[in-house]
Scaffold this active site. Structure first.
Site, PDB file in Angstrom:
ATOM      1  N   GLN A  88       1.313  -1.353   0.509  1.00  0.00           N
ATOM      2  CA  GLN A  88       0.252   0.154   0.099  1.00  0.00           C
ATOM      3  C   GLN A  88       0.578   1.625  -0.032  1.00  0.00           C
ATOM      4  OE1 GLN A  88      -3.483  -0.731   2.474  1.00  0.00           O
ATOM      5  NE2 GLN A  88      -2.012  -2.250   3.813  1.00  0.00           N
ATOM      6  N   ASP A  91       6.500   4.474  -1.323  1.00  0.00           N
ATOM      7  CA  ASP A  91       7.947   4.943  -1.538  1.00  0.00           C
ATOM      8  C   ASP A  91       8.983   3.704  -1.812  1.00  0.00           C
ATOM      9  OD1 ASP A  91       7.179   3.781   2.101  1.00  0.00           O
ATOM     10  OD2 ASP A  91       8.907   2.763   0.333  1.00  0.00           O
ATOM     11  N   HIS A 106      -1.641   1.870  -4.047  1.00  0.00           N
ATOM     12  CA  HIS A 106      -1.989   2.889  -3.456  1.00  0.00           C
ATOM     13  C   HIS A 106      -1.071   3.918  -4.626  1.00  0.00           C
ATOM     14  CE1 HIS A 106      -4.497   1.806   0.098  1.00  0.00           C
ATOM     15  NE2 HIS A 106      -4.921   0.849  -0.943  1.00  0.00           N
ATOM     16  N   THR A 173       0.625  -2.149   8.372  1.00  0.00           N
ATOM     17  CA  THR A 173      -0.832  -2.116   7.708  1.00  0.00           C
ATOM     18  C   THR A 173      -1.722  -2.533   9.171  1.00  0.00           C
ATOM     19  OG1 THR A 173      -2.630  -1.746   6.522  1.00  0.00           O
ATOM     20  CG2 THR A 173      -1.485  -4.360   6.711  1.00  0.00           C
TER      21      THR A 173
HETATM   22  N1  APR Z   1       6.776  -2.481  12.453  1.00  0.00           N
HETATM   23  C1  APR Z   1       5.438  -2.753  11.712  1.00  0.00           C
HETATM   24  N2  APR Z   1       4.330  -1.852  11.516  1.00  0.00           N
HETATM   25  C2  APR Z   1       4.476  -0.824  12.175  1.00  0.00           C
HETATM   26  C3  APR Z   1       5.771  -0.424  12.914  1.00  0.00           C
HETATM   27  C4  APR Z   1       6.755  -1.040  12.903  1.00  0.00           C
HETATM   28  N3  APR Z   1       8.350  -0.264  13.232  1.00  0.00           N
HETATM   29  N4  APR Z   1       4.547   0.812  13.220  1.00  0.00           N
HETATM   30  C5  APR Z   1       3.440   1.255  13.247  1.00  0.00           C
HETATM   31  N5  APR Z   1       3.177   0.062  12.444  1.00  0.00           N
HETATM   32  C6  APR Z   1       2.300  -0.041  12.543  1.00  0.00           C
HETATM   33  C7  APR Z   1       0.630  -0.008  13.139  1.00  0.00           C
HETATM   34  O1  APR Z   1       0.484  -0.471  14.393  1.00  0.00           O
HETATM   35  C8  APR Z   1      -0.667   0.344  12.107  1.00  0.00           C
HETATM   36  O2  APR Z   1      -0.695  -0.727  12.196  1.00  0.00           O
HETATM   37  O3  APR Z   1       1.597   0.286  10.739  1.00  0.00           O
HETATM   38  C9  APR Z   1       0.286   0.194  11.021  1.00  0.00           C
HETATM   39  C10 APR Z   1       0.330   2.087  10.217  1.00  0.00           C
HETATM   40  O4  APR Z   1      -1.309   2.101   9.796  1.00  0.00           O
HETATM   41  P1  APR Z   1      -1.136   3.113   8.270  1.00  0.00           P
HETATM   42  O5  APR Z   1      -1.099   4.469   9.219  1.00  0.00           O
HETATM   43  O6  APR Z   1      -3.234   3.042   8.659  1.00  0.00           O
HETATM   44  O7  APR Z   1      -0.714   2.710   7.152  1.00  0.00           O
HETATM   45  P2  APR Z   1      -1.430   1.643   6.206  1.00  0.00           P
HETATM   46  O8  APR Z   1      -1.931   0.229   6.842  1.00  0.00           O
HETATM   47  O9  APR Z   1      -0.372   1.129   4.773  1.00  0.00           O
HETATM   48  O10 APR Z   1      -2.534   2.291   5.612  1.00  0.00           O
HETATM   49  C11 APR Z   1      -3.144   2.133   4.401  1.00  0.00           C
HETATM   50  O11 APR Z   1      -4.259   4.195   4.361  1.00  0.00           O
HETATM   51  O12 APR Z   1      -4.099   7.005   4.142  1.00  0.00           O
HETATM   52  C12 APR Z   1      -4.372   5.476   3.181  1.00  0.00           C
HETATM   53  O13 APR Z   1      -3.152   5.463   0.694  1.00  0.00           O
HETATM   54  C13 APR Z   1      -2.978   5.161   1.975  1.00  0.00           C
HETATM   55  O14 APR Z   1      -2.088   3.400   2.051  1.00  0.00           O
HETATM   56  C14 APR Z   1      -2.028   4.388   3.147  1.00  0.00           C
HETATM   57  C15 APR Z   1      -3.499   2.881   3.101  1.00  0.00           C
END
Ligand code: APR
Length: 230
Positions: A88, A91, A106, A173
């Site tokens: 998702q 980068d 994305h 995620t």
């Molecule tokens: N290692 C692994 N996971 C981690 C770490 C880490 N060091 N630090 C944080 N996390 C986890 C958090 O607990 C969270 O569950 O990464 C996740 C990040 O969640 P989001 O910020 O919601 O990111 P993501 O799931 O990629 O969002 C999906 O939402 O806003 C849209 O398009 C955007 O691609 C993105 C999509």
């Protein structure tokens, strides 16, 4: 004997250890910005300069980031498995770490595309995309990102790949955004599924589910030992 298909679904959390902020953690990207203003077609139509600047800043940060242990371990698993990373993230840290099959659900931060012909996609050198940067047909270039409310063109390919997965790894995620989060339901229910997250999202019970409550680097180090030993 064909090698097992290992499919990865990654999110912003795998880039957190490279210093790139996630979206929904404390001081995440969505805390400082209104999603609809900077990551939607409506926001682009209302204020393209604000949107261009939002992605310019993210591109600048991504340029200064390097792949971390988590990215590198996923790349190293290509020695043992047919690995496809469905990310998702926008980068390019998976590719920089050496992963050779990466699907960006994305979009991609370092690419732009025409606003009148979506087949016209261009690499962005450096970090800036500006008003006045035009496609060959003379229309303004936009970030090659899937904004909220837009179709996810790579989703069909992603579901086909998930259908043939022998192992699924979900890392970094929150599993909040669909259709990406729904990929968990496209794998054979009996295959081993590993979820790596220090703050584990809510996941419906399913067979052969293994939760690793750790960061990407530590969790993938642990998982590689499990996968390569078997
Ligand atoms: N290692 C692994 N996971 C981690 C770490 C880490 N060091 N630090 C944080 N996390 C986890 C958090 O607990 C969270 O569950 O990464 C996740 C990040 O969640 P989001 O910020 O919601 O990111 P993501 O799931 O990629 O969002 C999906 O939402 O806003 C849209 O398009 C955007 O691609 C993105 C999509």
């Amino acid at each position: 004997m064909p090698r097992p298909q290992l499919v990865v679904l990654s999110g912003a959390g795998i880039s957190a250890e490279s210093g790139i902020p996630t979206f929904r953690d404390a001081d995440g990207l969505w805390e400082g910005h209104d999603i609809m203003e900077v990551a939607s077609p409506q926001g682009w139509n209302a204020n393209p300069e604000l949107v261009l600047e939002f992605y310019n800043q993210r591109r600048k940060a991504a340029l200064e980031a390097s792949p971390n242990t988590g990215h590198k371990i996923l790349a190293s698993l290509e020695q043992y498995f047919e690995v496809t990373v469905i990310t998702q993230n926008v980068d390019n840290l998976h590719e920089s770490a050496g992963s050779t099959r990466v699907i960006h659900l994305h979009g991609e931060l370092f690419k732009s595309r025409s606003t009148i012909d979506s087949s016209l996609v261009y690499p962005i050198d450096g970090w800036e995309l500006k008003l006045g940067d035009l496609c060959k047909k003379g229309s303004q270039l936009r970030p090659h990102i899937v904004w909220f409310g837009e179709e996810v063109p790579m989703m069909e390919q992603a579901t086909i790949i998930c259908n043939s997965a022998d192992i699924l790894v979900v890392v970094g995620t929150s599993l909040i955004v669909y259709p990406a989060a729904g990929l968990l339901n496209f794998v054979n229910s009996q295959i081993p599924k590993y979820v790596i997250n220090p703050n584990m999202p809510q996941i419906d019970p399913m067979p052969n589910l293994h939760l690793i409550h750790k960061g990407a680097g530590e969790g993938l180090t642990e998982l590689k030992e499990i996968l390569v030993k078997n």
